[in-house]
Design an enzyme around this catalytic site. Sequence first.
Site, PDB file in Angstrom:
ATOM      1  N   GLY A  43       0.845  -1.198   0.000  1.00 17.57           N
ATOM      2  CA  GLY A  43       0.000   0.000   0.000  1.00 17.57           C
ATOM      3  C   GLY A  43       0.868   1.230   0.000  1.00 17.57           C
ATOM      4  O   GLY A  43       2.070   1.156  -0.248  1.00 17.57           O
ATOM      5  N   ASP A 163     -12.085   2.917   5.906  1.00 17.47           N
ATOM      6  CA  ASP A 163     -11.824   2.216   4.648  1.00 17.47           C
ATOM      7  C   ASP A 163     -12.618   0.918   4.560  1.00 17.47           C
ATOM      8  O   ASP A 163     -12.096  -0.121   4.174  1.00 17.47           O
ATOM      9  CB  ASP A 163     -10.318   1.973   4.474  1.00 17.47           C
TER      10      ASP A 163
END
Length: 540
Positions: A43, A163
């Site tokens: 990420g 998220d």
Amino acid sequence: MSYCLNPTCPHPENLAHSQRCESCGSQLLLRDRYRVVEPLGQGGFGATFLANDQSLPGEPCCVIKQLRPSGTAPHILQMARELFEREAKTLGKIGNHPQIPRLLDYFEEQEQFYLVQEYISGATLQQEVKQNGVYSEVGVKQFLSEIMPLLQYIHELKVIHRDIKPANLIRRAQDARMVLIDFGAVKNQVSQGAAGQSGHTALTAYAIGTPGFAPPEQMAMRPVYASDIYAVGVTCIYLLTGKTPKDLEYNPTTGEMMWEQMVHVSQHLTNVLRKMLEVSVRSRYQSAADVLRALDIEPYLESLSKGLLVKSDNTVKEQPINRREDSAVLYHHPTHISSPNTSASVAQVAAAIRARRAKAAEAAALQAEATQQGSAIGKSTTLSNSNGSQTQHSKVERKLDTQGLLTAYMKGRRDFAQHNLNLLNLPGTDLSGTNFHSAQLQKTNFQGANLHNSDFGKASLTKANLRDANLSKAYFNHADLEGADLRGADLSYAYLSNANLRGANLCGANLTGAKVGDEQLALAKTNWMTVRPNGKRGLL
Ligand SMILES: [Zn+2]
């Protein structure tokens, strides 16, 4: 394979049992215990890996997250560290929950930061939809009943996930429970407050969630608890349509997602989803409990909370009836005890929903009784007894109210055959070994009741509430269970031959050893939690 964690290693793949990396010479065993077997993803801030903990018997899997900021400028590094530390702190605080991965370790080694988490094996909702197609309305409601109490839990601990999306929701293979992962984008309200009004630091800029799933106010750096509710709403649209936000159109004037033409669900669920997806925070549901109340569904977690509360209270010796699912969870996760606060608040929502339903059922029962008594005046029915002789019985005589039935049972009576027991409210009662042959039990509430070894042969149980009831070894030959709620019911070794199961809800029910045909089950609703007659879980 043994994978090298040196971010600049040119050839990180090594042989499974190597001690040092062939290309860069780094130690392959992290902290003398973790062997990384494969990379899972990369990420903005970190890379995640699947590893084995070689210091424990059985070398269990775990997930290792390594801080790997994309930039090397000192301020980026500093930010990344803060964010990483925050994720560890958050997980440490909230990870004590069966639907959140546990934080196992957090350390710095060779100037690298690491976070070790419990590995959750199972498919993400994204994978599930890609493999098995979209969800039905019932499936979405079940999803909401699993995710909303979890959301309530993290929000009570002042954490906003930020998220939530199908790729961050895993149905754990072990027990089919929904687990929320990736708290890397998490917003901790407390530390945010301490950081002062300037709030919108570059730190937050890095963790704004996933476009489309994140609501407008979050993209504008002002996430609130309701932001997670919006993301769950978008996730529901994905579950119903298989479409991600980028596949959907938006109203150019209001910014609303145009989804209503694409889903085919009841007006009720449409209304709830619409309110979850309100662009304006003020018009949206403010809390997870509000969503559960609006849906009139009891939180799935409630049964678990109950089990935990009983466990934590030593004065209560009695085990809850038929809590196999929960016990299994408890044994697998002995350290997962949710706080009594959360259990209480989730239970409160459930209690409020139940109270409202009971009131409605009572009103309906009174009305039905009034109608029936009116029509029964001056009438009687003729029934034949086993001798073949004719006996006169009035309808009113064979009708019992809730109190009458329980009193009779307490006094030792076990025969209620051919009685009209429609709409009675008997949740959690012990009525095991009772004869209900040919009885009228339409819409009767037996939720959580013990009906072990009872006889429901030829009984009418249409739309009865048998949720979480103990129906092991019960006899249902020629019974009508159309539309009955059998979620979580224990039907092990029940005799269901010739029973009508059309529209019956068997989600999470245990049918181990039950006498029932595939063609009967094909008419019922089942899910991943349903235990089939062969003792295995899965869709029927
Ligand atoms: Zn290397």
